[in-house]
Design a protein around this motif. Structure first.
Motif, PDB file in Angstrom:
ATOM      1  N   LEU A  92       0.393  -1.034  -0.060  1.00 24.86           N
ATOM      2  CA  LEU A  92      -0.116  -0.136  -0.564  1.00 24.86           C
ATOM      3  C   LEU A  92       0.909   1.330   0.018  1.00 24.86           C
ATOM      4  O   LEU A  92       0.629   2.042  -0.875  1.00 24.86           O
ATOM      5  CB  LEU A  92      -0.671   0.539   1.122  1.00 24.86           C
ATOM      6  CG  LEU A  92      -1.945  -0.817   1.450  1.00 24.86           C
ATOM      7  CD1 LEU A  92      -2.921  -0.790   2.580  1.00 24.86           C
ATOM      8  CD2 LEU A  92      -2.860  -0.694   0.146  1.00 24.86           C
ATOM      9  N   ALA A  93       2.056   1.028   1.034  1.00 27.40           N
ATOM     10  CA  ALA A  93       2.999   1.951   0.759  1.00 27.40           C
ATOM     11  C   ALA A  93       3.481   2.568  -0.399  1.00 27.40           C
ATOM     12  O   ALA A  93       3.611   3.580  -0.417  1.00 27.40           O
ATOM     13  CB  ALA A  93       3.891   2.153   2.117  1.00 27.40           C
ATOM     14  N   LEU A  94       3.965   1.602  -1.137  1.00 23.62           N
ATOM     15  CA  LEU A  94       4.701   1.627  -2.412  1.00 23.62           C
ATOM     16  C   LEU A  94       3.958   1.993  -3.363  1.00 23.62           C
ATOM     17  O   LEU A  94       3.995   2.704  -4.204  1.00 23.62           O
ATOM     18  CB  LEU A  94       5.503   0.399  -2.889  1.00 23.62           C
ATOM     19  CG  LEU A  94       6.802   0.081  -2.413  1.00 23.62           C
ATOM     20  CD1 LEU A  94       6.901  -1.257  -2.419  1.00 23.62           C
ATOM     21  CD2 LEU A  94       7.772   0.782  -2.139  1.00 23.62           C
ATOM     22  N   LEU A  95       2.404   1.703  -3.531  1.00 26.98           N
ATOM     23  CA  LEU A  95       1.427   2.261  -4.883  1.00 26.98           C
ATOM     24  C   LEU A  95       1.574   3.447  -4.125  1.00 26.98           C
ATOM     25  O   LEU A  95       1.246   4.404  -5.366  1.00 26.98           O
ATOM     26  CB  LEU A  95       0.308   1.108  -5.006  1.00 26.98           C
ATOM     27  CG  LEU A  95      -0.494   1.136  -5.593  1.00 26.98           C
ATOM     28  CD1 LEU A  95      -0.356   1.068  -6.560  1.00 26.98           C
ATOM     29  CD2 LEU A  95      -2.196   0.335  -5.273  1.00 26.98           C
ATOM     30  N   GLY A  96       0.907   3.874  -3.450  1.00 24.74           N
ATOM     31  CA  GLY A  96       0.803   5.556  -2.962  1.00 24.74           C
ATOM     32  C   GLY A  96       1.869   6.634  -3.008  1.00 24.74           C
ATOM     33  O   GLY A  96       1.677   7.129  -3.587  1.00 24.74           O
ATOM     34  N   ALA A  97       3.248   6.245  -3.010  1.00 24.15           N
ATOM     35  CA  ALA A  97       4.729   7.108  -3.234  1.00 24.15           C
ATOM     36  C   ALA A  97       4.183   6.951  -4.664  1.00 24.15           C
ATOM     37  O   ALA A  97       3.987   8.160  -5.466  1.00 24.15           O
ATOM     38  CB  ALA A  97       5.007   5.879  -3.268  1.00 24.15           C
TER      39      ALA A  97
END
Length: 253
Positions: free
Chosen positions: A218-223
């Motif tokens: 989720l964090a990577l997709l958001g970044a």
């Protein structure tokens, strides 16, 4: 040649002391930053090699079922040696900084790497970032750096997660992840937040790793999504500024 002066965060310009500040404190802080800079320069390559060796030894021990016990013990010793290098590096930089617990907060990835074996290979990403900071100007734009760091993190996190889950799940009663290929497929679907559900971890260790990988995905997709959206907005804004008066190309209207 004297090393460049850096600030509280490694590799950044130092903050200027206001007039009347204690000169002794300023000189002491400057000395700490120069020592930190020298230490990072000396340890960049060894730590990069240690990160790569750690991941390689970890992978071989899990994937090669026919590996003789003597080789397994040797690879385990090399793995622990690499881990000890990370611990020693973190301890030395913490000592040099003289900032107490604030150093841990500002170098959270390093602190997590020391504790969680799954995330140790991600040290490669931070070492790559420190190498980029050695140049006066970044080689890549902000958006390209975000995309490249996110891609490197996704590959390393996915590979390390697939190895750990495979080691925990193979042979477990009721396991659906029986081969490393199953584990890689599961890691890809988890990091991309797709989650087909055809293969899932059943052991406590596997599910714990899965929870961390979901959060990381989720964090990577958001970044990546945020960086790409910002790039699009910037491009559209530039196009608007370059458009001739009248609202249509060529000034027709």
């Amino acid at each position: 040649m004297n090393p460049p002066r850096t600030s509280g965060r490694d590799g950044e310009p130092p903050e200027q002391h206001p007039n009347g500040a204690d000169g002794t404190d300023g000189e002491r802080a400057e000395s700490r930053e120069e020592r930190m800079w020298r230490w990072r320069r000396r340890t960049e390559v060894p730590l990069f090699v240690a990160s790569t060796v750690f991941l390689g030894c970890y992978a071989v021990r899990i994937l090669d079922d026919d590996l003789p016990q003597g080789w397994r013990d040797a690879l385990l010793a090399v793995t622990y040696t690499a881990w000890a290098m990370f611990v020693a590096d973190f301890a030395v930089r913490w000592r040099i900084s003289g900032r107490g617990l604030s150093f841990v907060r500002r170098h959270l990835l390093d602190a997590i790497v020391v504790v969680l074996p799954l995330l140790r290979p991600l040290r490669i990403v931070e070492i790559y970032d420190s190498v980029q900071h050695r140049h006066e100007h970044a080689r890549l734009s902000l958006y390209a750096r975000v995309m490249s760091y996110a891609s490197m993190t996704a590959v390393l996190l996915g590979f390390a997660g697939a190895l750990t889950v495979y080691a925990a799940e193979r042979g477990a009663p009721g396991a659906t992840i029986r081969t490393f290929g199953d584990s890689v497929w599961w890691a890809c679907s988890t990091l991309t937040t797709v989650g087909y559900g055809d293969v899932t971890p059943v052991t406590p260790k596997g599910r714990t790793v899965a929870a961390f990988m979901m959060a990381g995905g989720l964090a990577l997709l958001g970044a990546v999504t945020g960086s790409f959206s910002s790039w699009l907005i910037q491009r559209f804004a530039l196009d608007e500024d370059r458009r001739p008066p009248g609202g249509f190309p060529g000034g027709l209207g």
